[in-house]
Design a protein around this motif. Structure first.
Motif, PDB file in Angstrom:
ATOM      1  N   GLU A  48      -1.397  13.920  -6.402  1.00  0.00           N
ATOM      2  CA  GLU A  48      -2.314  13.928  -7.548  1.00  0.00           C
ATOM      3  C   GLU A  48      -2.285  12.596  -8.296  1.00  0.00           C
ATOM      4  O   GLU A  48      -3.326  12.066  -8.696  1.00  0.00           O
ATOM      5  CB  GLU A  48      -1.982  15.084  -8.482  1.00  0.00           C
ATOM      6  CG  GLU A  48      -2.323  16.433  -7.872  1.00  0.00           C
ATOM      7  CD  GLU A  48      -1.884  17.615  -8.702  1.00  0.00           C
ATOM      8  OE1 GLU A  48      -1.078  17.441  -9.642  1.00  0.00           O
ATOM      9  OE2 GLU A  48      -2.352  18.732  -8.407  1.00  0.00           O
ATOM     10  N   VAL A  51      -4.128   9.960  -6.142  1.00  0.00           N
ATOM     11  CA  VAL A  51      -5.585  10.139  -6.211  1.00  0.00           C
ATOM     12  C   VAL A  51      -6.117   9.658  -7.555  1.00  0.00           C
ATOM     13  O   VAL A  51      -7.162   8.995  -7.622  1.00  0.00           O
ATOM     14  CB  VAL A  51      -5.981  11.602  -5.921  1.00  0.00           C
ATOM     15  CG1 VAL A  51      -7.459  11.842  -6.202  1.00  0.00           C
ATOM     16  CG2 VAL A  51      -5.643  11.973  -4.483  1.00  0.00           C
ATOM     17  N   ALA A  52      -5.420   9.956  -8.638  1.00  0.00           N
ATOM     18  CA  ALA A  52      -5.845   9.487  -9.965  1.00  0.00           C
ATOM     19  C   ALA A  52      -5.850   7.960 -10.025  1.00  0.00           C
ATOM     20  O   ALA A  52      -6.777   7.351 -10.573  1.00  0.00           O
ATOM     21  CB  ALA A  52      -4.939  10.067 -11.049  1.00  0.00           C
ATOM     22  N   THR A  55      -8.716   6.609  -7.973  1.00  0.00           N
ATOM     23  CA  THR A  55      -9.956   6.878  -8.708  1.00  0.00           C
ATOM     24  C   THR A  55     -10.178   5.828  -9.793  1.00  0.00           C
ATOM     25  O   THR A  55     -11.282   5.300  -9.951  1.00  0.00           O
ATOM     26  CB  THR A  55      -9.922   8.296  -9.318  1.00  0.00           C
ATOM     27  OG1 THR A  55      -9.800   9.241  -8.252  1.00  0.00           O
ATOM     28  CG2 THR A  55     -11.166   8.581 -10.129  1.00  0.00           C
ATOM     29  N   ARG A  56      -9.118   5.506 -10.532  1.00  0.00           N
ATOM     30  CA  ARG A  56      -9.235   4.463 -11.563  1.00  0.00           C
ATOM     31  C   ARG A  56      -9.564   3.111 -10.932  1.00  0.00           C
ATOM     32  O   ARG A  56     -10.412   2.372 -11.426  1.00  0.00           O
ATOM     33  CB  ARG A  56      -7.944   4.359 -12.375  1.00  0.00           C
ATOM     34  CG  ARG A  56      -7.796   5.408 -13.439  1.00  0.00           C
ATOM     35  CD  ARG A  56      -6.632   5.128 -14.374  1.00  0.00           C
ATOM     36  NE  ARG A  56      -5.351   4.975 -13.694  1.00  0.00           N
ATOM     37  CZ  ARG A  56      -4.567   5.992 -13.318  1.00  0.00           C
ATOM     38  NH1 ARG A  56      -4.931   7.228 -13.557  1.00  0.00           N
ATOM     39  NH2 ARG A  56      -3.418   5.771 -12.725  1.00  0.00           N
ATOM     40  N   ARG A  60     -14.434   5.610  -8.874  1.00  0.00           N
ATOM     41  CA  ARG A  60     -14.950   6.892  -8.385  1.00  0.00           C
ATOM     42  C   ARG A  60     -13.845   7.590  -7.595  1.00  0.00           C
ATOM     43  O   ARG A  60     -12.936   6.954  -7.078  1.00  0.00           O
ATOM     44  CB  ARG A  60     -16.183   6.717  -7.515  1.00  0.00           C
ATOM     45  CG  ARG A  60     -15.927   5.901  -6.256  1.00  0.00           C
ATOM     46  CD  ARG A  60     -17.205   5.723  -5.452  1.00  0.00           C
ATOM     47  NE  ARG A  60     -16.990   4.840  -4.333  1.00  0.00           N
ATOM     48  CZ  ARG A  60     -16.414   5.185  -3.176  1.00  0.00           C
ATOM     49  NH1 ARG A  60     -15.997   6.414  -2.993  1.00  0.00           N
ATOM     50  NH2 ARG A  60     -16.252   4.300  -2.218  1.00  0.00           N
ATOM     51  N   ARG A  61     -13.938   8.892  -7.535  1.00  0.00           N
ATOM     52  CA  ARG A  61     -12.909   9.671  -6.843  1.00  0.00           C
ATOM     53  C   ARG A  61     -13.141   9.632  -5.332  1.00  0.00           C
ATOM     54  O   ARG A  61     -14.247   9.872  -4.874  1.00  0.00           O
ATOM     55  CB  ARG A  61     -12.938  11.116  -7.323  1.00  0.00           C
ATOM     56  CG  ARG A  61     -11.769  11.930  -6.804  1.00  0.00           C
ATOM     57  CD  ARG A  61     -11.850  13.374  -7.306  1.00  0.00           C
ATOM     58  NE  ARG A  61     -10.804  14.187  -6.748  1.00  0.00           N
ATOM     59  CZ  ARG A  61     -10.776  14.651  -5.504  1.00  0.00           C
ATOM     60  NH1 ARG A  61     -11.736  14.373  -4.654  1.00  0.00           N
ATOM     61  NH2 ARG A  61      -9.766  15.402  -5.091  1.00  0.00           N
ATOM     62  N   PRO A  62     -12.104   9.323  -4.565  1.00  0.00           N
ATOM     63  CA  PRO A  62     -12.259   9.322  -3.109  1.00  0.00           C
ATOM     64  C   PRO A  62     -12.270  10.748  -2.564  1.00  0.00           C
ATOM     65  O   PRO A  62     -11.800  11.686  -3.221  1.00  0.00           O
ATOM     66  CB  PRO A  62     -10.998   8.582  -2.634  1.00  0.00           C
ATOM     67  CG  PRO A  62      -9.977   8.929  -3.670  1.00  0.00           C
ATOM     68  CD  PRO A  62     -10.745   8.969  -4.971  1.00  0.00           C
ATOM     69  N   ALA A  80      -6.695  18.323  -5.774  1.00  0.00           N
ATOM     70  CA  ALA A  80      -6.875  16.946  -5.325  1.00  0.00           C
ATOM     71  C   ALA A  80      -7.316  16.866  -3.865  1.00  0.00           C
ATOM     72  O   ALA A  80      -7.893  15.863  -3.449  1.00  0.00           O
ATOM     73  CB  ALA A  80      -5.583  16.148  -5.515  1.00  0.00           C
ATOM     74  N   ASP A  82      -9.725  17.758  -0.930  1.00  0.00           N
ATOM     75  CA  ASP A  82     -11.093  18.232  -0.743  1.00  0.00           C
ATOM     76  C   ASP A  82     -11.253  19.066   0.521  1.00  0.00           C
ATOM     77  O   ASP A  82     -12.059  19.991   0.551  1.00  0.00           O
ATOM     78  CB  ASP A  82     -12.058  17.039  -0.681  1.00  0.00           C
ATOM     79  CG  ASP A  82     -12.081  16.284  -1.996  1.00  0.00           C
ATOM     80  OD1 ASP A  82     -12.330  16.916  -3.039  1.00  0.00           O
ATOM     81  OD2 ASP A  82     -11.817  15.065  -1.988  1.00  0.00           O
TER      82      ASP A  82
END
Length: 104
Positions: A48, A51-52, A55-56, A60-62, A80, A82
């Motif tokens: 998590e 991923v955060a 994303t930053r 955008r979120r992968p 987290a 997908d």
């Protein structure tokens, strides 16, 4: 699973634990539960956080795919992930093989 095996192999007093399914408790009431929960929730929290951070960095979120022996179990504990793709490596090898043969 890997973290639990490392603990068992790298310490004199900690036992190996059997593979488990389902979400482990956050607080283990036995050594086995503590090892299972500690290694599991550490992996989930690390994912998590990663991923955060991505994303930053990207803005955008992968899309996050989970693969491997514990993929379904990890995915069950976090939003987290997908999609679980158990045969991701084999599918990738197949696509490379197909593309190199001219898309047959």
């Amino acid at each position: 699973a890997l973290g639990a095996r490392a603990l068992a192999g790298g310490t004199a007093a900690l036992p190996g634990i059997a593979a488990r399914s389902g979400l482990p408790p956050l607080v283990g009431l036995s050594t086995d539960e503590a090892i299972d929960g500690g290694t599991y929730w550490t992996a989930v929290g690390g994912l998590e956080r990663f991923v955060a951070g991505v994303t930053r960095a990207l803005g955008r979120r992968p899309v996050v795919l989970a693969t491997g022996g514990d993929a379904e179990r990890v995915a069950a504990g976090t939003p987290a992930v997908d999609q679980v793709v158990l045969e991701l490596v084999l599918e990738g090898i197949w696509h490379v093989w197909r593309d190199r043969r001219g898309g047959e």
